[in-house]
Design an enzyme around this catalytic site. Sequence first.
Site, short mmCIF file in Angstrom:
data_model
loop_
_atom_site.label_atom_id
_atom_site.label_comp_id
_atom_site.label_asym_id
_atom_site.label_seq_id
_atom_site.Cartn_x
_atom_site.Cartn_y
_atom_site.Cartn_z
N LEU A 96 0.89 -1.19 -0.01
CA LEU A 96 0.00 0.02 -0.09
C LEU A 96 1.04 1.26 -0.12
O LEU A 96 1.93 1.09 0.51
CB LEU A 96 -0.94 0.10 1.30
CG LEU A 96 -2.05 -0.99 1.62
CD1 LEU A 96 -2.79 -1.09 2.90
CD2 LEU A 96 -2.76 -1.07 0.26
N ASP A 97 0.36 2.45 -0.85
CA ASP A 97 1.42 3.49 -0.62
C ASP A 97 1.14 4.11 1.00
O ASP A 97 0.44 3.66 1.54
CB ASP A 97 0.69 4.53 -1.44
CG ASP A 97 0.54 4.16 -3.08
OD1 ASP A 97 1.32 3.67 -3.38
OD2 ASP A 97 -0.48 4.74 -3.65
N ARG A 98 2.54 4.71 1.09
CA ARG A 98 2.86 5.34 2.26
C ARG A 98 1.53 6.24 2.78
O ARG A 98 1.02 6.00 3.77
CB ARG A 98 3.87 6.35 2.33
CG ARG A 98 4.15 6.98 3.70
CD ARG A 98 5.19 8.29 3.68
NE ARG A 98 6.64 7.96 3.19
CZ ARG A 98 7.27 7.53 4.05
NH1 ARG A 98 6.99 7.69 5.36
NH2 ARG A 98 8.60 7.58 3.88
#
Length: 291
Positions: free
Chosen positions: A133-135
């Site tokens: 997942l993106d930051r």
Amino acid sequence: MRAVVAESQNGQRLDVFVVTVLPRLSRAFAQKLCDSGKVAVNGTATRAGRKVKQGDDIGIDYDISEFDSVPVIDLPVMYEDDNCVVVNKPRGVLTHTQGAFKAEASVASFLRTRVHEADGWKDDGRAGIVHRLDRATSGVIIGAKHKSALSFLQKQFAQRKVRKAYIAIVEGHLKRQEAIIDMPIERNPKAPATFRVGANGKPAVTHYKVLKKNPAASLVELKPETGRTHQLRVHMSYIGHPIVNDPLYGHGMHGERLYLHALSLEITLPSHERKLFTAAIPDEFADYMDM
């Protein structure tokens, strides 16, 4: 540290050689070290793609003990057994480090305390990472504790046997309450850290459904059929409704978070039990829609 290229390593790319010498580093990390002038071949700083020769003297300007100083991170565990662990990732936490010189707490460093040392991958910077997942994205993410579990889980993502649902707040009001976005996604050559819809891209399919509206935005459910990097962000931006506070594909950050949350993940565990995991929608989503 210094190392000399052996006969068996003749012709290797420099970044590959660095990883063989320092196996705790990821390939991306090694590339960044090379391209930042921290790796020298016979005394000359050299780019990652150079082919090394037997007898070359390689100097690597990096203190591997940095990895031992990664801050301890405690993530909310939703489920755990002998094969895997499911967590509710907070926004702002990396899935794994991507070439940063200073080690940072991440989902990968959290998993490092749980993976099986016998597999020889405890010090791998991405050990146990099944998907990412993106930051800036919060929500459900699953990690593996050993290599066979990792392979079992990753195969389901590759074969699209995993069902994922996200919640997002997007700018404006969509014309259709429910639709499918079927647009290929490719890396943007003008900004290599980003992606775009393009004819030469890989197939990408996203289902959306509008759940609620306020005067300026819409709460939507997003279900990706594919798992392209930044897929949901790119698709929503392409149709003119970027995710609120998206600094890459929207109109910049005007608040504390990107309004994208991995709501649920349905997957078959290595135990062969099919499970559905759901992470509660963060309170700030309701606050934003009620504004």
